[in-house]
Scaffold this motif. Structure first.
Motif, PDB file in Angstrom:
ATOM      1  N   UNK A   7       0.808  -1.215   0.000  1.00  0.00           N
ATOM      2  CA  UNK A   7       0.000   0.000   0.000  1.00  0.00           C
ATOM      3  C   UNK A   7       0.847   1.274   0.000  1.00  0.00           C
ATOM      4  N   UNK A   8       1.905   1.378   0.822  1.00  0.00           N
ATOM      5  CA  UNK A   8       2.678   2.632   0.844  1.00  0.00           C
ATOM      6  C   UNK A   8       3.414   2.949  -0.449  1.00  0.00           C
ATOM      7  N   UNK A   9       3.675   1.959  -1.315  1.00  0.00           N
ATOM      8  CA  UNK A   9       4.441   2.213  -2.535  1.00  0.00           C
ATOM      9  C   UNK A   9       3.549   2.276  -3.770  1.00  0.00           C
ATOM     10  N   UNK A  10       2.244   2.299  -3.574  1.00  0.00           N
ATOM     11  CA  UNK A  10       1.319   2.502  -4.699  1.00  0.00           C
ATOM     12  C   UNK A  10       1.096   4.009  -4.836  1.00  0.00           C
ATOM     13  N   UNK A  11       1.894   4.642  -5.678  1.00  0.00           N
ATOM     14  CA  UNK A  11       1.951   6.110  -5.724  1.00  0.00           C
ATOM     15  C   UNK A  11       0.625   6.738  -6.133  1.00  0.00           C
ATOM     16  N   UNK A  12      -0.070   6.125  -7.069  1.00  0.00           N
ATOM     17  CA  UNK A  12      -1.312   6.714  -7.551  1.00  0.00           C
ATOM     18  C   UNK A  12      -2.551   6.096  -6.952  1.00  0.00           C
ATOM     19  N   UNK A  13      -2.405   5.316  -5.888  1.00  0.00           N
ATOM     20  CA  UNK A  13      -3.557   4.668  -5.278  1.00  0.00           C
ATOM     21  C   UNK A  13      -4.425   5.685  -4.565  1.00  0.00           C
ATOM     22  N   UNK A  37      -3.596 -10.304  -1.565  1.00  0.00           N
ATOM     23  CA  UNK A  37      -3.845  -9.909  -2.950  1.00  0.00           C
ATOM     24  C   UNK A  37      -4.296  -8.458  -3.089  1.00  0.00           C
ATOM     25  N   UNK A  38      -5.142  -7.894  -2.202  1.00  0.00           N
ATOM     26  CA  UNK A  38      -5.612  -6.512  -2.442  1.00  0.00           C
ATOM     27  C   UNK A  38      -4.493  -5.491  -2.585  1.00  0.00           C
ATOM     28  N   UNK A  39      -3.499  -5.534  -1.675  1.00  0.00           N
ATOM     29  CA  UNK A  39      -2.392  -4.589  -1.780  1.00  0.00           C
ATOM     30  C   UNK A  39      -1.607  -4.779  -3.056  1.00  0.00           C
ATOM     31  N   UNK A  40      -1.351  -6.033  -3.422  1.00  0.00           N
ATOM     32  CA  UNK A  40      -0.624  -6.321  -4.656  1.00  0.00           C
ATOM     33  C   UNK A  40      -1.456  -5.924  -5.874  1.00  0.00           C
ATOM     34  N   UNK A  41      -2.756  -6.139  -5.808  1.00  0.00           N
ATOM     35  CA  UNK A  41      -3.649  -5.799  -6.922  1.00  0.00           C
ATOM     36  C   UNK A  41      -3.589  -4.304  -7.218  1.00  0.00           C
ATOM     37  N   UNK A  42      -3.753  -3.485  -6.188  1.00  0.00           N
ATOM     38  CA  UNK A  42      -3.703  -2.029  -6.379  1.00  0.00           C
ATOM     39  C   UNK A  42      -2.319  -1.573  -6.822  1.00  0.00           C
TER      40      UNK A  42
END
Length: 739
Positions: free
Chosen positions: A211-217, A331-336
């Motif tokens: 989650x912290x490294x999904x820049x555009x999430x 999976x949710x964190x990886x999915x995003x």
């Protein structure tokens, strides 16, 4: 010749700026109230979903969940279509993706409704901001965690409590049903169960890791975070994950060795847990982990950067290890993250239009890009830059110094020559034989959904060296609001610490190359610049190396202005990608399960190969994300291409003097009122360092925002002062980068 062109460009920018509509009525106050009520309802929905997700994490280790809840959920779910992993997808994956979807709508409504914390400057909101100061106050300053606020410490303690609860509950349940096999001792059985508990708890951490490294999430801005500020959370989680997984692997190896089952290390079960896949995943994780420690990351950044691509193997072999059924938890964190990463890939394939570069004598460069007027961003936003001629794989983040209101057609970043990559870039641009073109790719911008600087009566910005760059964007925004919108802005005190006189040219970048309103006297700005390694001003003489140079690049028809990857309605498009890709994934999974897997396996998980099932699930996820993201990207690209204008830049000479060379007594344009105001607002101090404690304690305003960006020692000093409790009017905020 140059000054004439410069004045003409400035006048044109002013005309465009003043002729643009400043206020747009989007439906009156009633629509604004409805928007606020809807957003409040969304916050309630998100809070309820988060509490439900947290409850599932708490109950998951208990025997009640395993013996009652799971059986009930599986009985109600039609496993003929989704298989046994359908229940886990419903419980763990769907709620998190629903939070992300609601977050997209929430952020879109905030952007379109004009709800910006900049406008929240009423006395009531200011008082509320001051009363909530305690949970933003630093409580830990020095230590392995860095600067930690009360809120961060509270959530960290709760997260550790969740891990301890899960670990102890698993062990209690396992030890209450010990069943030693023939030839195994009690301690060996307990070691086996402990190893399993380490793995189960490690998966809890892994669920949050991406989650912290999904820049555009949409998840991070939904809770008021940015990707840059969240990097430290990714570091914390990474250390915990690898500690637990390493203990998980070592305990199993010891168990196998003590029971003479060392051959288990190379087993790849057809329908169960694959030990070999888990070991391969652990090796990839250890390789990444070993390069993340500060000394290695700072001295060998390239090694750290390239090694981190092993995350692909880490995730793939982890799913092969546990199977898709249990992997649904993470999976949710990886999915995003995959959605965000693929969109970044699509954006990076476009060539962007580089207008000019300002080369500073302090070995720093300012890159000025052309951007679409529709692209807006907040102050302190960052953008990732790639120069293929230096490295095709390396992407480096930089804070943008430009302001989307003051400079609607331009985006600027400043790059200080400190590492090998930035030194090569500086040498390329400062060389007399610099080419008239430089290929550059970008990703972003990424930044906070809103800012809160107007809520304070005074802003104290403390920086060291290149740490001034995020404050330049804030000052430019305040210039725009004070001069153009005639909005009351807080008093600004900028405290800069530089090593030598040449670094003072960083102050030249406070004003853009063009487009600055001449009436900047409304901005109450005071600059205190300290040169620590020189006792007196350096004699620049006529040395051209002490002068700021501007390099203009020839336009290329293939290059485009920087656009938002999903256009002006990016949050809506992101929500559409997340929802549609997941629905298509469920449809494909249902077809596969109903017509292929179920006739063979009958949901027993004992016949159909687990590796094939996991591979097909990963393939479906990637295909669905790629299809929907590409379609959304192409639709928005077509629209942006139709609106793009060809930028015509005449060949301008590269002057040896510039609007930023006033520190060296170079020739100045006599009518340059903004620069004259900037000179008058600046006090220079040689051979000394700022007495930060005295400066901060002398601030008598009722609300003082203290922002710091610079070396770790400087950040710690400012945080210690603000957390001492001796001055209740200080509100601390650190702006740091952990890349």
């Amino acid at each position: 010749m140059y000054f004439t062109d410069f004045k003409r460009m400035r006048c044109q920018e002013k005309q465009n700026l003043w002729s643009a509509p400043l206020i747009v009525d989007r439906g009156g106050p009633h629509k604004g109230k409805r928007s606020i009520m809807v957003r409040a309802a969304m916050r309630v929905v998100v809070l309820g979903l988060c509490l439900g997700i947290l409850m599932m994490w708490i109950v998951m280790p208990t025997s009640t969940y395993k013996q009652k809840w799971v059986l009930s959920i599986r009985a109600k779910a039609n496993t003929r279509y989704l298989g046994t992993e359908g229940a886990n997808l419903l419980v763990y994956t769907f709620p998190v993706l629903l939070v992300a979807l609601v977050g997209c709508i929430y952020l879109h409504m905030g952007r379109k409704g004009g709800e910006d914390d900049y406008n929240a400057s009423s006395s009531g909101e200011k008082q509320q901001n001051r009363s909530q100061k305690w949970w933003k106050r630093p409580v830990l300053v020095k230590g392995p965690l860095g600067i930690v606020t009360s809120t961060e410490l509270g959530f960290l303690i709760m997260f550790i409590a969740l891990l301890l609860w899960s670990f102890s509950t698993y062990l209690t349940n396992f030890f209450s049903n010990l069943d030693p096999n023939s030839g195994e001792q009690i301690w060996q059985v307990k070691l086996d169960d402990t190893a399993l508990a380490f793995g189960l708890v490690g998966n809890v951490c892994l669920a949050f890791l991406f989650f912290p490294v999904s820049r555009g999430s949409s998840v991070l801005p939904l809770i008021g975070l940015t990707s840059e500020a969240s990097i430290k959370y990714h570091i914390w989680l990474g250390h915990i994950v690898m500690t637990l997984f390493t203990a998980h692997g070592l305990c199993y190896i010891i168990f196998w060795a003590s029971t003479h089952q060392i051959k288990e290390m190379i087993k790849w079960e057809k329908t169960g847990i694959s030990n070999l896949a888990g070991e391969l995943s652990l090796l990839a994780g250890l390789a990444m982990w070993g390069t993340t420690f500060p000394r290695i990351r700072r001295k060998m950044f390239e090694l750290f950067f390239y090694t981190h691509y092993l995350y692909i193997f880490f995730i793939v072999f982890f799913i092969f290890h546990v199977g898709m059924n249990y992997a649904a938890i993470m999976i949710p964190g990886v999915y995003l993250f995959v959605v965000d990463r693929f969109l970044r890939f699509l954006q990076s394939r476009r060539g962007v239009r580089l207008l000019s570069s300002r080369v500073l004598p302090c070995e720093a460069v300012e890159l000025n890009f052309s951007k679409s007027p529709e692209l807006t961003y907040t102050s302190t936003s960052t953008i990732f830059v790639n120069v293929p001629s230096i490295s095709k794989l390396q992407w480096h983040p930089f804070t943008m110094t430009s302001n989307s209101n003051l400079e609607p057609d331009k985006l600027s970043v400043v790059i200080k020559s400190e590492g090998s990559w930035s030194k090569k870039l500086y040498q390329m641009l400062s060389s007399p034989s610099t080419a008239d073109r430089l290929d550059v790719a970008v990703e972003g911008p990424y930044g906070p959904a809103s800012t809160h600087y107007l809520r304070h009566d005074k802003l104290v910005m403390v920086c060291g060296g290149s740490g001034i760059t995020p404050f330049i964007s804030i000052i430019r925004e305040l210039i725009f609001r004070s001069a153009t919108l005639n909005t009351k802005t807080p008093q600004v005190l900028l405290i800069c610490a530089f090593k030598n006189s040449r670094d003072l040219t960083m102050l030249d970048l406070i004003l853009p190359l063009s487009g600055t309103p001449s009436e900047i006297s409304h901005l109450r700005l005071q600059i205190e610049a300290y040169v620590t390694r020189e006792k007196q001003p350096a004699d620049a003489g006529n040395d051209d190396k002490n002068l700021l140079r501007t390099v203009w690049f020839k336009p290329n028809a293939a290059d485009m202005p920087i656009h938002a990857v999903l256009g002006p309605n990016s949050w809506l498009w992101l929500g559409l990608i997340i929802s549609s890709s997941f629905v298509i994934f469920l449809i494909l999974l249902g077809i596969l399960t109903y017509y292929h897997i179920y006739p063979i396996d009958k949901n027993t998980n004992k016949i159909y190969p687990a590796a094939a099932k996991s591979a097909l699930n990963m393939l479906f996820i990637c295909v669905c994300i790629a299809m929907t993201s590409t379609a959304a990207f192409l639709i928005n690209k077509k629209g942006s291409s139709a609106k793009a204008k060809q930028v015509q830049i005449t060949n301008a000479p590269t002057p040896l003097t510039s609007p930023g060379s006033w520190f060296y007594n170079a020739d100045r344009e006599l009518e340059s009122l903004p620069t004259q105001s900037l000179v008058q607002a600046t006090n220079l101090h040689y051979g000394s360092r700022p007495d930060l404690k005295k400066i901060l304690f002398d601030c008598e305003e009722s609300s003082v925002g203290v922002l710091v960006c610079g070396p770790r020692k400087m950040r710690h000093e400012v945080a210690t002062i603000c957390s001492s409790g001796l001055a209740e009017n200080l509100h601390f905020e650190s702006i740091s980068f952990s890349w």
